[in-house]
Design a protein around this motif. Structure first.
Motif, PDB file in Angstrom:
ATOM      1  N   MET A 172      20.857   4.028   9.400  1.00  9.71           N
ATOM      2  CA  MET A 172      22.315   4.162   8.384  1.00  9.71           C
ATOM      3  C   MET A 172      22.703   5.422   9.474  1.00  9.71           C
ATOM      4  O   MET A 172      23.866   6.277   9.016  1.00  9.71           O
ATOM      5  CB  MET A 172      22.495   4.373   6.640  1.00  9.71           C
ATOM      6  N   LYS A 173      21.766   6.274  10.087  1.00 10.66           N
ATOM      7  CA  LYS A 173      22.046   7.702  10.412  1.00 10.66           C
ATOM      8  C   LYS A 173      21.524   7.649  11.640  1.00 10.66           C
ATOM      9  O   LYS A 173      22.132   8.572  12.608  1.00 10.66           O
ATOM     10  CB  LYS A 173      21.374   8.577   9.077  1.00 10.66           C
ATOM     11  N   ALA A 174      20.274   7.289  12.447  1.00  9.73           N
ATOM     12  CA  ALA A 174      19.738   7.622  12.930  1.00  9.73           C
ATOM     13  C   ALA A 174      21.181   7.594  14.444  1.00  9.73           C
ATOM     14  O   ALA A 174      19.940   8.177  14.806  1.00  9.73           O
ATOM     15  CB  ALA A 174      18.730   7.309  13.208  1.00  9.73           C
ATOM     16  N   HIS A 175      21.014   6.547  14.935  1.00  6.30           N
ATOM     17  CA  HIS A 175      22.506   6.000  15.444  1.00  6.30           C
ATOM     18  C   HIS A 175      23.136   7.951  16.501  1.00  6.30           C
ATOM     19  O   HIS A 175      23.918   7.491  17.259  1.00  6.30           O
ATOM     20  CB  HIS A 175      23.353   5.009  15.841  1.00  6.30           C
ATOM     21  N   HIS A 176      23.266   7.774  15.446  1.00  5.22           N
ATOM     22  CA  HIS A 176      24.432   9.973  15.475  1.00  5.22           C
ATOM     23  C   HIS A 176      23.569  10.792  16.216  1.00  5.22           C
ATOM     24  O   HIS A 176      24.027  11.282  16.634  1.00  5.22           O
ATOM     25  CB  HIS A 176      24.812  10.336  14.242  1.00  5.22           C
ATOM     26  N   PHE A 177      22.241  10.881  16.356  1.00  2.62           N
ATOM     27  CA  PHE A 177      21.263  11.132  17.176  1.00  2.62           C
ATOM     28  C   PHE A 177      20.570  10.960  18.404  1.00  2.62           C
ATOM     29  O   PHE A 177      20.258  11.537  18.917  1.00  2.62           O
ATOM     30  CB  PHE A 177      20.587  11.987  16.085  1.00  2.62           C
ATOM     31  N   MET A 178      20.504   9.151  18.034  1.00  4.35           N
ATOM     32  CA  MET A 178      19.495   8.964  19.211  1.00  4.35           C
ATOM     33  C   MET A 178      20.607   7.414  19.503  1.00  4.35           C
ATOM     34  O   MET A 178      20.560   7.347  19.074  1.00  4.35           O
ATOM     35  CB  MET A 178      18.468   8.929  19.074  1.00  4.35           C
ATOM     36  N   ASN A 179      19.509   7.003  20.656  1.00  2.00           N
ATOM     37  CA  ASN A 179      20.186   5.371  21.600  1.00  2.00           C
ATOM     38  C   ASN A 179      18.653   5.768  22.013  1.00  2.00           C
ATOM     39  O   ASN A 179      17.914   6.112  23.410  1.00  2.00           O
ATOM     40  CB  ASN A 179      21.397   5.862  22.443  1.00  2.00           C
ATOM     41  N   GLY A 180      18.326   4.029  22.410  1.00  5.92           N
ATOM     42  CA  GLY A 180      17.289   3.645  23.158  1.00  5.92           C
ATOM     43  C   GLY A 180      16.076   3.987  23.450  1.00  5.92           C
ATOM     44  O   GLY A 180      15.224   4.113  23.420  1.00  5.92           O
ATOM     45  N   LYS A 181      15.457   4.833  21.704  1.00  6.13           N
ATOM     46  CA  LYS A 181      14.735   4.870  21.277  1.00  6.13           C
ATOM     47  C   LYS A 181      13.132   4.359  20.998  1.00  6.13           C
ATOM     48  O   LYS A 181      13.975   3.374  19.970  1.00  6.13           O
ATOM     49  CB  LYS A 181      14.641   6.223  20.837  1.00  6.13           C
ATOM     50  N   ILE A 182      12.082   4.581  21.261  1.00  5.47           N
ATOM     51  CA  ILE A 182      11.475   3.725  20.884  1.00  5.47           C
ATOM     52  C   ILE A 182       9.939   4.436  20.108  1.00  5.47           C
ATOM     53  O   ILE A 182       8.557   5.166  20.583  1.00  5.47           O
ATOM     54  CB  ILE A 182       9.803   2.750  21.920  1.00  5.47           C
ATOM     55  N   ILE A 183      10.230   3.893  19.069  1.00  2.51           N
ATOM     56  CA  ILE A 183       9.599   5.080  18.026  1.00  2.51           C
ATOM     57  C   ILE A 183       8.411   4.661  16.957  1.00  2.51           C
ATOM     58  O   ILE A 183       8.649   3.676  16.212  1.00  2.51           O
ATOM     59  CB  ILE A 183      11.032   5.440  16.882  1.00  2.51           C
ATOM     60  N   PRO A 184       7.485   5.137  17.018  1.00  4.10           N
ATOM     61  CA  PRO A 184       5.972   4.499  16.023  1.00  4.10           C
ATOM     62  C   PRO A 184       6.016   5.573  14.944  1.00  4.10           C
ATOM     63  O   PRO A 184       6.349   6.669  14.824  1.00  4.10           O
ATOM     64  CB  PRO A 184       4.974   5.324  16.960  1.00  4.10           C
ATOM     65  N   VAL A 185       6.621   3.812  14.053  1.00  8.87           N
ATOM     66  CA  VAL A 185       6.347   4.440  12.501  1.00  8.87           C
ATOM     67  C   VAL A 185       4.828   4.256  11.252  1.00  8.87           C
ATOM     68  O   VAL A 185       5.304   2.534  11.110  1.00  8.87           O
ATOM     69  CB  VAL A 185       7.432   3.812  11.875  1.00  8.87           C
ATOM     70  N   THR A 186       3.671   4.999  12.041  1.00  9.26           N
ATOM     71  CA  THR A 186       2.671   4.540  11.407  1.00  9.26           C
ATOM     72  C   THR A 186       1.827   6.161  10.813  1.00  9.26           C
ATOM     73  O   THR A 186       2.480   7.046  11.800  1.00  9.26           O
ATOM     74  CB  THR A 186       2.103   4.205  12.757  1.00  9.26           C
ATOM     75  N   GLN A 187       0.867   5.788  10.379  1.00  7.22           N
ATOM     76  CA  GLN A 187       0.160   6.844   9.288  1.00  7.22           C
ATOM     77  C   GLN A 187      -1.241   6.967  10.281  1.00  7.22           C
ATOM     78  O   GLN A 187      -1.354   7.785  10.224  1.00  7.22           O
ATOM     79  CB  GLN A 187       0.201   6.760   7.890  1.00  7.22           C
ATOM     80  N   SER A 188      -1.544   5.255  10.216  1.00  8.24           N
ATOM     81  CA  SER A 188      -2.872   5.810  10.667  1.00  8.24           C
ATOM     82  C   SER A 188      -3.221   3.904  11.685  1.00  8.24           C
ATOM     83  O   SER A 188      -2.693   3.439  11.067  1.00  8.24           O
ATOM     84  CB  SER A 188      -3.851   5.537   9.476  1.00  8.24           C
TER      85      SER A 188
END
Length: 228
Positions: free
Chosen positions: A210-226
């Motif tokens: 809902m929000k991230a596209h206002h700040f970034m485009n084409g990003k590959i983002i790791p979402v991990t704790q461990s």
């Protein structure tokens, strides 16, 4: 706001439906082969519209044709969440195994985005759900070569589309998820406990979509704790 979620029948996809529905003015086309749980959820949440569809074999124009039934007939957010994991050692993987994973993990998002191009609003956000297995430089695990490679293709597609769809004001980003407590995680790592529950990850993805596209485009983002 109109949203399409694939792989919505269980796991993170089902939790995504619940998470998005906590916001007002949301209408969801929830795509899954098995819509049994979605139909139960839709009884209490009319803005949720389950749609039975096989991403491996289906005709993607059938999904785009459903968009007309949503308010305004346009799509604001697409979450390509569906995934298929066949856990086999590399020496045992067959061509058919790879074709199935590529069909769901890469070709389905490809064809769905292509089919929906006329349906996106200006400023729409496409969120591709990849895996840490498909994130360059991450640890790789036994039995996940085909799955990881197909998810890496989805990450690369994200970067390509971010540039190509910029002229249409459509943003495309990719989240590479680490260990989340789902049936898929258990099939890949039997007996292990993931540090993140599916509903918590769904909450993060909802906020990002809902929000991230206002700040970034084409990003590959790791979402991990461990590591698993």
């Amino acid at each position: 706001m109109n949203i399409i979620i694939t792989g919505a029948g269980k796991g993170i996809g089902f939790e995504l439906c619940k998470s998005f529905l906590m916001h007002s003015g949301i209408h969801i086309l929830a795509v899954s082969r098995d819509i049994t749980r979605l139909e139960g959820l839709a009884k209490d949440h009319p803005p949720l519209r389950p749609f039975a569809f096989d991403l491996e074999k289906g005709e993607f124009a059938l999904i785009s044709s459903q968009v007309a039934s949503l308010p305004g007939g346009k799509i604001d957010i697409l979450v390509n969440n569906a995934g298929l994991l066949i856990h086999k050692a590399f020496k045992d993987l067959t061509v058919a195994d790879n074709q199935k994973m590529i069909a769901v993990n890469y070709l389905a998002p490809f064809h769905l985005i292509q089919s929906l191009l006329p349906c996106f609003t200006a400023g729409a956000h496409i969120v591709n759900i990849s895996s840490m297995g498909g994130f360059q430089g991450s640890s790789k695990y036994h039995g996940l070569s085909g799955y990881s490679a197909s998810k890496a293709a989805l990450a690369c597609l994200t970067e390509c589309l971010a540039g190509e769809l910029k002229e249409h004001n459509i943003k495309v980003n990719c989240l590479c998820l680490g260990a989340v407590e789902t049936e898929m995680f258990q099939s890949a790592f039997p007996g292990k406990k993931a540090p993140v529950k599916a509903d918590k990850m769904a909450g993060f993805i909802t906020d990002f979509a809902m929000k991230a596209h206002h700040f970034m485009n084409g990003k590959i983002i790791p979402v991990t704790q461990s590591e698993p």
